[in-house]
Write an enzyme that holds these catalytic residues in place. Structure first.
Site, PDB file in Angstrom:
ATOM      1  N   LEU A  57     -22.607  48.219  39.741  1.00  0.00           N
ATOM      2  CA  LEU A  57     -22.810  47.973  38.245  1.00  0.00           C
ATOM      3  C   LEU A  57     -22.660  46.608  38.007  1.00  0.00           C
ATOM      4  O   LEU A  57     -23.209  46.103  37.078  1.00  0.00           O
ATOM      5  CB  LEU A  57     -21.948  48.951  37.806  1.00  0.00           C
ATOM      6  CG  LEU A  57     -22.669  50.345  37.071  1.00  0.00           C
ATOM      7  CD1 LEU A  57     -23.043  51.143  38.352  1.00  0.00           C
ATOM      8  CD2 LEU A  57     -21.770  50.978  36.098  1.00  0.00           C
ATOM      9  N   VAL A 102     -17.447  50.961  45.317  1.00  0.00           N
ATOM     10  CA  VAL A 102     -18.883  50.656  45.851  1.00  0.00           C
ATOM     11  C   VAL A 102     -19.595  50.587  44.463  1.00  0.00           C
ATOM     12  O   VAL A 102     -20.367  49.711  44.215  1.00  0.00           O
ATOM     13  CB  VAL A 102     -19.388  51.660  47.082  1.00  0.00           C
ATOM     14  CG1 VAL A 102     -20.696  51.014  47.096  1.00  0.00           C
ATOM     15  CG2 VAL A 102     -18.492  51.374  48.239  1.00  0.00           C
ATOM     16  N   CYS A 103     -19.402  51.680  43.580  1.00  0.00           N
ATOM     17  CA  CYS A 103     -20.048  51.786  42.521  1.00  0.00           C
ATOM     18  C   CYS A 103     -19.805  50.698  41.499  1.00  0.00           C
ATOM     19  O   CYS A 103     -20.786  50.239  40.667  1.00  0.00           O
ATOM     20  CB  CYS A 103     -19.773  53.133  41.644  1.00  0.00           C
ATOM     21  SG  CYS A 103     -20.254  54.677  42.494  1.00  0.00           S
ATOM     22  N   THR A 104     -18.504  50.297  41.501  1.00  0.00           N
ATOM     23  CA  THR A 104     -18.124  49.119  40.504  1.00  0.00           C
ATOM     24  C   THR A 104     -18.892  47.933  40.929  1.00  0.00           C
ATOM     25  O   THR A 104     -19.192  46.964  40.210  1.00  0.00           O
ATOM     26  CB  THR A 104     -16.665  49.019  40.488  1.00  0.00           C
ATOM     27  OG1 THR A 104     -16.152  50.314  40.124  1.00  0.00           O
ATOM     28  CG2 THR A 104     -16.346  47.759  39.560  1.00  0.00           C
TER      29      THR A 104
END
Length: 216
Positions: A51, A46-48
């Site tokens: 970003l 999810v973070c990828t």
């Protein structure tokens, strides 16, 4: 936000190691608006996606005079490696990430800003950061905070929409209604209660809005 800061508070002038070196936050912002968005962990799916999306719309933040900076709990070295994955995921392999990432390995800044998610733990049983969004004005005061749980990704279109409203209402004594977007109709605004009738008349004479709009 418990353990954090409130709207209108001066945002802490913290020092931190980042992918562009050590910074003092207020010096990093200069006279610009700023956005700080936190992430639970490097290399997570999810973070990828977040970003990568932020990188794709970075020109939109730049057009609005907003400096971007992310935060995650891993080291600067890990951030460098992760940045390559992020840009590859966003179909921009080989390009640099257009904003820095703060390394908060000891969780000191996350604690100071009230960003830890008590329901999400790492493998060692330590709480991860929630997905926080802080928008800071040129006066270094907090203008907006949004707190998402670690399990829910953000919507950067909504963040840009809110920044448009914040910047408009910082300059004009107006309020923006539900789903307002500057790209659709900058004149679809509402007059705030504390604006006197003389000022409303001056704004109407300047062509900022019509009489019908002032009566909504």
């Amino acid at each position: 936000m418990p353990g954090g800061i409130l709207l209108g508070d001066v945002f802490p002038n913290f020092e931190a190691d980042t992918t562009i070196g050590r910074i003092k936050f207020h010096d990093f912002l200069g006279d610009s608006w700023g956005i700080l968005f936190s992430h639970p962990k490097d290399f997570t799916p999810v973070c990828t996606t977040e970003l990568a999306c932020a990188a794709k719309v970075s020109d939109e933040f730049k057009k609005r005079g907003v400096k971007m900076i992310a935060l995650s709990l891993d080291s600067v070295e890990d951030h460098y490696k992760w940045s390559k994955d992020v840009m590859a995921f966003g179909n921009a392999a080989g390009s640099p990430l257009p904003y820095p990432i703060i390394a908060d390995e000891k969780r000191e800044l996350s604690v100071q800003l009230g960003m830890l998610d008590p329901d999400e733990m790492d493998k060692d049983g330590m709480p991860l950061t929630a997905r926080c969004v802080f928008v800071i004005g040129p006066d270094k005061k907090l203008k907006l905070s949004i707190l998402y749980p670690a399990t829910t990704g953000r919507n950067f279109d909504e963040i840009l929409r809110v920044i448009d409203s914040l910047q408009l209402t910082a300059q004009k004594k107006v309020a923006t209604p539900v789903d307002w977007k500057v790209q659709l109709n900058i004149k679809t605004i509402l007059i705030t209660d504390n604006v006197d009738k003389f000022l409303i008349l001056l704004l109407m004479m300047a062509g900022f809005f019509s009489e019908s709009e002032s009566e909504d």
